[in-house]
Every structure is written in C-alpha cells, then in structure tokens.
Scaffold this active site. Structure first.
Site, PDB file in Angstrom:
ATOM      1  N   ASP A   1       3.450  -2.325   1.549  1.00 47.92           N
ATOM      2  CA  ASP A   1       3.207  -1.453   0.405  1.00 47.92           C
ATOM      3  C   ASP A   1       4.049  -0.191   0.571  1.00 47.92           C
ATOM      4  OD1 ASP A   1       2.026  -0.748  -2.004  1.00 47.92           O
ATOM      5  OD2 ASP A   1       0.299   0.189  -1.044  1.00 47.92           O
TER       6      ASP A   1
ATOM      7  N   HIS B   1       3.718  10.322  -7.951  1.00 51.34           N
ATOM      8  CA  HIS B   1       2.515   9.939  -7.203  1.00 51.34           C
ATOM      9  C   HIS B   1       2.474  10.633  -5.840  1.00 51.34           C
ATOM     10  CE1 HIS B   1      -0.717   7.554  -5.473  1.00 51.34           C
ATOM     11  NE2 HIS B   1       0.079   7.212  -4.474  1.00 51.34           N
TER      12      HIS B   1
ATOM     13  N   GLU C   1      -4.814   1.384  -7.727  1.00 53.01           N
ATOM     14  CA  GLU C   1      -3.417   1.798  -7.668  1.00 53.01           C
ATOM     15  C   GLU C   1      -2.627   0.761  -8.447  1.00 53.01           C
ATOM     16  OE1 GLU C   1      -2.197   2.512  -3.560  1.00 53.01           O
ATOM     17  OE2 GLU C   1      -3.019   4.540  -3.724  1.00 53.01           O
TER      18      GLU C   1
ATOM     19  N   GLU D   1       0.531  -1.028  -9.443  1.00 47.56           N
ATOM     20  CA  GLU D   1       1.815  -1.220  -8.776  1.00 47.56           C
ATOM     21  C   GLU D   1       2.515  -2.481  -9.292  1.00 47.56           C
ATOM     22  OE1 GLU D   1       1.652  -0.927  -4.533  1.00 47.56           O
ATOM     23  OE2 GLU D   1      -0.013   0.503  -4.541  1.00 47.56           O
TER      24      GLU D   1
ATOM     25  N   ASP E   1      -3.729  -2.233  -5.890  1.00 51.11           N
ATOM     26  CA  ASP E   1      -4.029  -1.959  -4.481  1.00 51.11           C
ATOM     27  C   ASP E   1      -5.277  -1.085  -4.409  1.00 51.11           C
ATOM     28  OD1 ASP E   1      -3.514  -2.051  -1.722  1.00 51.11           O
ATOM     29  OD2 ASP E   1      -2.483  -0.118  -1.798  1.00 51.11           O
TER      30      ASP E   1
ATOM     31  N   ARG F   1     -10.910   6.172  -1.247  1.00 52.19           N
ATOM     32  CA  ARG F   1     -10.253   7.433  -0.886  1.00 52.19           C
ATOM     33  C   ARG F   1     -10.972   8.204   0.209  1.00 52.19           C
ATOM     34  NH1 ARG F   1      -5.310   6.313  -2.673  1.00 52.19           N
ATOM     35  NH2 ARG F   1      -5.298   5.842  -4.898  1.00 52.19           N
TER      36      ARG F   1
ATOM     37  N   GLN G   1     -10.201   6.448   3.460  1.00 52.62           N
ATOM     38  CA  GLN G   1      -8.791   6.712   3.775  1.00 52.62           C
ATOM     39  C   GLN G   1      -8.598   8.102   4.379  1.00 52.62           C
ATOM     40  OE1 GLN G   1      -6.245   6.014   0.374  1.00 52.62           O
ATOM     41  NE2 GLN G   1      -4.366   6.593   1.443  1.00 52.62           N
TER      42      GLN G   1
ATOM     43  N   LYS H   1      -7.921   0.133   2.445  1.00 54.10           N
ATOM     44  CA  LYS H   1      -7.109  -0.740   1.603  1.00 54.10           C
ATOM     45  C   LYS H   1      -7.376  -2.217   1.857  1.00 54.10           C
ATOM     46  CE  LYS H   1      -4.076   2.599   0.281  1.00 54.10           C
ATOM     47  NZ  LYS H   1      -3.552   2.810  -1.080  1.00 54.10           N
TER      48      LYS H   1
ATOM     49  N   THR I   1      -6.709  -6.591  -2.353  1.00 50.09           N
ATOM     50  CA  THR I   1      -5.526  -6.213  -3.130  1.00 50.09           C
ATOM     51  C   THR I   1      -5.332  -7.333  -4.136  1.00 50.09           C
ATOM     52  OG1 THR I   1      -4.564  -5.185  -1.163  1.00 50.09           O
ATOM     53  CG2 THR I   1      -3.065  -5.641  -2.999  1.00 50.09           C
TER      54      THR I   1
ATOM     55  N   GLU J   1      -5.457  10.735  -9.028  1.00 50.13           N
ATOM     56  CA  GLU J   1      -4.535  11.615  -9.745  1.00 50.13           C
ATOM     57  C   GLU J   1      -5.072  11.961 -11.140  1.00 50.13           C
ATOM     58  OE1 GLU J   1      -0.147  10.285  -9.082  1.00 50.13           O
ATOM     59  OE2 GLU J   1      -1.429   8.562  -8.663  1.00 50.13           O
TER      60      GLU J   1
END
Lengths: 397, 397
Positions: A113, A120, A184, A186, A218, A222, A225, A238, A242, A343
C-alpha cells in the site's frame, strides 16, 4: 451486444473477473453491460484459445501468461461481442450479472500500500502532527509505501466486522472495539508477469508486468493505528480487512484515461523518471449508506503507478503474479474530494451531515460504504470500475 | 540409527524439510543425524499414512492437517527410526544430507516480523533517537510488529545481492548500493492450521495452529531504512531478501526448552496473558566468515510466540497455512549477545575486530553470514535448528 447506457461495461472496457452460477465451480468471465461472458465456455467450444486459463477459480494463470496473450485475447473477445456472425455461439455464454456470484478475482501474493496523494499525506500530517511540517522530507523524494496483509484482502461484499484492539488511554491503554473505523478509497494495480529476484523493473516496463486495475477500500482503525504505528508502521489497524472490486480493468482499457500527472518538484531520481504520462483521469465516488460524501480525483495523485512499481523493485525485490499494489488514499484539494473520513471530518471534529439527517464522524455498525470509479473512454459511455462495497458488523461481544 | 554427537538432529528433534536428489522432484523429509529420511518413500511403501502430504514440494498440506496428524506422524517416525524391526524397510529411505539439495520448506503466505527483544529495541532507540526515551510507550504494552514481503523469503544459501536504494543526503538524497547492509538473527514460527476471518486466536490455542520454528535472517539495509521508514515503517530496507533455515523444528521437539519468560511489567492486557511458560531457551550463534561474533539468548525475549500470535489476530485477522511470524532481532544485555551489526558496532562507530585480523562495521561483498541455534533436549545432545546461511554479492553496476 446491447450495452445499457451508464453500465460502465461497454465493449471498450471488458474487465475480467471470476464468477459462478449456483452450484457450479467458479470460472473466468468478462463483464459486458449487465451480463457476464463465460470465457471458460467460449474456450470449451473452441472460440478462445486455452481453456486452462479460464476454467479456473482465479485470474492468476491468465495474468501470468503476459501481454502477448492478454492483447490477442482482448481483441478476440471484442470481435466475438461485435461481429454479428458469432452471435449464435456467444449468446449461450452470456449470463445476467444479477444471477451470478462474483468472487475474489485473483489470489493475492503480496499486498503493498502506497501513500501517494499529496493532499491526503498533507491532511494526515496536519491532523496527526499539528505544528510540524505536514509532509516528511522523504515524501517528495520517493513513493512512501509498506506491506499490508495479503491474507485478508477480501472481495467486495464481504462483511467487515468492527475490529477490537488497543488504543492509547491514561493511565492505561484501553482494549475495545475501534471507535474510529474509517475507509480509504484507493486504486490498485495487479501484477501479471513476475520478475526475477535481484532485477529491478524500470518504469518503462510497467505494461509488461501489470495486468490491470481494481478499486480498493483499505479499511482502517484510526485509534488502533495511532497507538501502534511507531516505529514500524500500521499493523492491526489495517490487517483485519481490505476490500477489492470484483472486476479487473485491463491496462489497455485505460488508454483514453491517461493524462500528464502533476508536476514533480524536486525532480525525482533517475530510476523514478517516466517518459510516458501515467496519470489516470479517474473520478472516484464514495457513498455512505447511499449518499455520496466525496468524489476523489485520481488524476491528482503525485506518484504514478509505474513510479510505484519501479520503486518497489529497485532493491531487487521480485514480483509475483497476484501482487497487489494500491495507490494509498486518493484525496483532492477540496473537502468534498477527500478519500477518508479522518480527513472529511478532520479526525472527528467536523461531523459530516448526511442527506438523511444523520451525522457521521467515523463509521457506525450497519453502515454500508460503496466506492465506484469511472474513467473517460473512446465511447460516450465512460469506462466503469464497478464497485467495492462493504457493510460494518458489530464486534462480537 | 547412528546419530553423530553434535549433529543436533537426534531422534527427539525430527525437523521437517523439503529436499531433492539430483534430477528428482522435491519431496518431504526429516533430518536424522547427517541423513535425510524420505517420507514420500515411506508413505509409498505403506509405512506412513497419507502420501499426498509427503510427495509434495512444500510442507503446506502436511502443516494444514493439524495436530491430530502431526502427533501420530511424529510418534510413528520415532518408532520407525528406533525399532530395529523396521530397519530393513527404513534404511533404503535414508540419504546422506550432503547428497541432497534442501529447498524452501514451505510456501510463505504472509510474513510478519515482530520487535520483541527489549535489549534490541532499547539499543535501536538509543542509536536512532539519541536523547529520547529509548523505548516508545507502546513497546511494553503490545508486541510491536509489521508485515514484510512474503515473496522474497528465500531458503538458506540463496545469494544475497546488495540492494540499491535511496538514502538521506545533503542537499539531495543519494541513490547507491546500501553502505549499511546488516543481519538480524531471529526465530520464526510457522502457521499450520488456518483460522477464520473475524476469530481471534487466544494464547492458549498456540499449539493448535503452530507447526514449528525456523531460523530467520532478516537482512536489512540500515541507510535505506533510516530514510524511508517514517511514517509507514520499513519497506525496501527489508524486502530484498529474508532467509530461513531449511528445517522446521516441530513445536513438540521444544518441550524441554520451554522456560518462564522475563517478567512483564506493566502486566499485559488480558488477551496477551498466557497461562503456560512459552519462553524458549535457545542459544543463537552468528558467524561472519566463520568467526562467531555473537550468541544471542532467545530466552530473554520479552514477548513470547503465543503472545505474538494472539496479538496478530486480536483484530480478527485470519491466519493461513504458511504464515511466518518472526521474533524480531534477538539481542541479550551483553555486547556479545547482540543480534545485529548495527548494535554490535553501535551504528558503525565501534568496528568489530574479527580473529582473521579484518574489521567490520557492516557487511562487505563476499561476506558469508551463518546463524545457528541449539535448544536443550531430553538427551545429552541438544536440539539443533540447522543453519541459515547467506553470502553477499555485489550490486550489479
């Protein structure tokens, strides 16, 4: 072939996937309009060359066969679908997509990844390290990336169980279901042709190795993490799931989507330079419970896919068929172009109001997230990526 | 069976591997003394149960079969090797180890690397973040780990080509062969029985899932690592090669090596508690060009293998057959117990003098590194892990 407008699966797309009908073995198909064309059946009746590639539960053998096979196969499928003289032979190999089950399209070898959206990375730097320079010094010099868990890459539709884990607490860390479950959005590319250990793959060899592109969600916790990631990077935040889209869009289907990527300053080192434009003008769309919350622009990605591939192999690391390399979260400069909830809600401080009157900071149990993407095509109708979808289930108690 | 003293492969060990004779297909064998016992041949002649497990190029099918198969198979092999009445049938299935080629013993699914030696993590904290608290706050709360590249896990003996990559430079980063090529002496465990997505594996279920242990050399390029690792962890500094030993030592062979691990303070969260002692009294030995430079004590590891396994799955991440989980560099408190050159030479500031009169800070082209380990056994002769060996080749120019 009747292809309904807006399906995204016109004759210039022809993405590959793995499907099954009730009670039958999974096999390789191509999406066309709202139908699936059974390539195993076409091969069995002699209309396509090699049956072993298509009467398989994954795309891996076909992907390993290389461009000299991918190109004539794609040309042949286009002919079979557009030349009226094949109609009677092709029609029995078409199944309504609503009648089939779509599976994981390929067996993932390694999952890498990246972190290649400047907006971002800047947003996350501002949120997580306020007061510091948001981009670390290496970010403009190389496509930052890491390895994720290949064994938990799952097909679209797989339930996502809210993970438990440790997060920071005072005086003691807390073990609980994550309170900051995020998405996420992607785009990933999939390796078809392997490379030898010790032999870097230059940017110019991208098309010789890469079979196609998929959408990737993904999923990220948070709070887990933030507590675990120093100094070796994300791990359990993570690795629980996924999700990828079921249709692999061939590289050749994206020629009309290729654009010049954003200018790179400072100029990258020679091994990261690329003679051809490999920006891709895809527009992603993130829906939460049916409401569009963001439209991330993939053309804004700072590092391109060939640069990511060249970087990942410059130390001599070998590629295997099925390696999945994802772009990192796609975010644009505007708020409504951000590719993750951390975000969009600025780490939960600015809740998102959905049109149904509810508010979200992070995902709640029962929420469904759907990510789609479209790319320009030579037709009126754009190239579609299908969807990657997932619903959140509560942690077991 | 004559087992020469010091081979490490007595009848209480019986590690599994994959071997071939010239021109024949790889198959499963067991090391006994200086010979390999061909399990495929024993199965073909009816002396062992299921041929499919052993007439295979990897241990994966056998590993997936589970403890209810591993235990009787081990018992049976012990009987076949010790009961004189089987001698005439067993002898033709024995080959001198010097006459066979040893292969990668299992297909790696995901590769996870931990960071579980307190001395190693403290040394690296002191070297890389001088002036700061050497251990980050999460380190005593959870076994820090990350995913590495499964596709470049290679068997002992595979040449290691010095990787090129970016490192920090002023004013511009430099692209060059790494100047800080290092070793990491580790011990890894291998998953046999998979687990379901969404189902954590508690510490008490360790023996139901784990097939055995191997030695791991997690080759590292320290200059590449220092430049790339923030914020997502090591990537190209590690992904060029990770070497493993060819013999997988069964969990059951290590009963006599089990010891109480170091006391854990603060007390771990409940999911990391373990009722049984899972420290392992292995002594590793690192040789550079035939000279022993360190003897890292595995019994000092702060986090144990069952704790690592419980942590890696507590978020619901599924296990697959062939998952490899490595301990992280094994270092003890003394200088001559450090498991990497960055520690042994304090990031190159204290060169190591070898008995042949040469000095080393990091590895030079042509250097050969050999890691071995022994564990106590019920016999006089200890349980051996064999070796993981690798020679450094220059970067292609």
């Amino acid at each position: 072939m009747p292809v309904p407008e807006g399906s995204g699966f016109g004759v210039n797309n022809l993405p590959y996937g793995v499907f099954s009908q009730r009670g039958e073995l999974p096999r390789v198909g191509v999406a066309i309009g709202e139908q699936v064309l059974d390539l195993a059946e076409l091969a069995a009746s002699g209309l396509l060359a090699d049956r072993r590639w298509f009467a398989a539960g994954s795309l891996n053998s076909f992907m390993a066969a290389g461009r000299q096979v991918w190109q004539p196969t794609r040309d042949r499928i286009m002919t079979l679908l557009t030349d009226i003289s094949y109609r009677d032979e092709v029609e029995p190999a078409l199944y309504p997509m609503s009648d089939v089950e779509l599976h994981m399209p390929f067996t993932v070898a390694d999952y890498v990844d990246f972190y290649s959206s400047r907006d971002h990375a800047t947003n996350l730097g501002r949120i997580l390290r306020p007061g510091d320079e948001p981009l670390l010094p290496n970010w403009t010099r190389l496509p930052v990336g890491y390895h994720g868990r290949a064994g938990t890459v799952v097909p679209s539709g797989t339930p996502v169980v809210r993970p438990c884990g440790q997060r920071k607490g005072e005086p003691e860390p807390v073990f609980a279901p994550t309170a900051k479950l995020d998405v996420e959005a992607e785009v990933g590319f999939v390796i078809g042709v392997p490379s030898a250990l010790g032999r870097p793959v230059p940017t110019g060899a991208f098309r010789n190795h890469v079979f196609g592109f998929v959408l990737v969600n993904d999923w990220s916790a948070r709070d887990i993490q933030a507590w675990e990631y120093r100094p070796l990077g994300p791990f359990l935040a993570k690795s629980f799931a996924t999700s990828v889209s079921p249709w692999v869009v061939p590289v050749d289907a994206l020629d009309a989507a290729r654009v010049r990527p954003p200018a790179q300053d400072p100029e990258p080192l020679p091994y990261l330079r690329c003679d051809e434009p490999w920006g891709l003008d895809l527009t992603l769309e993130i829906e939460v419970n049916g409401h569009v919350v963001s439209r991330p622009p993939f053309a804004e990605m700072y590092w391109t896919a060939p640069q990511q591939l060249a970087h990942a192999t410059v130390n001599g690391a070998a590629l295997r068929t099925g390696d999945l390399m994802a772009s990192g979260t796609v975010s644009g400069p505007r708020r409504d172009q951000r590719g993750s909830l951390i975000e969009l809600t600025w780490n939960g401080t600015e809740p998102l109001e959905l049109p149904d009157g509810t508010k979200r900071v992070f995902l709640e149990d029962g929420d469904t997230v759907r990510i789609t993407a479209t790319a320009p095509s030579p037709d009126v109708d754009p190239i579609g990526f299908g969807e990657v979808i997932g619903t959140i289930y509560p942690s077991p108690t």
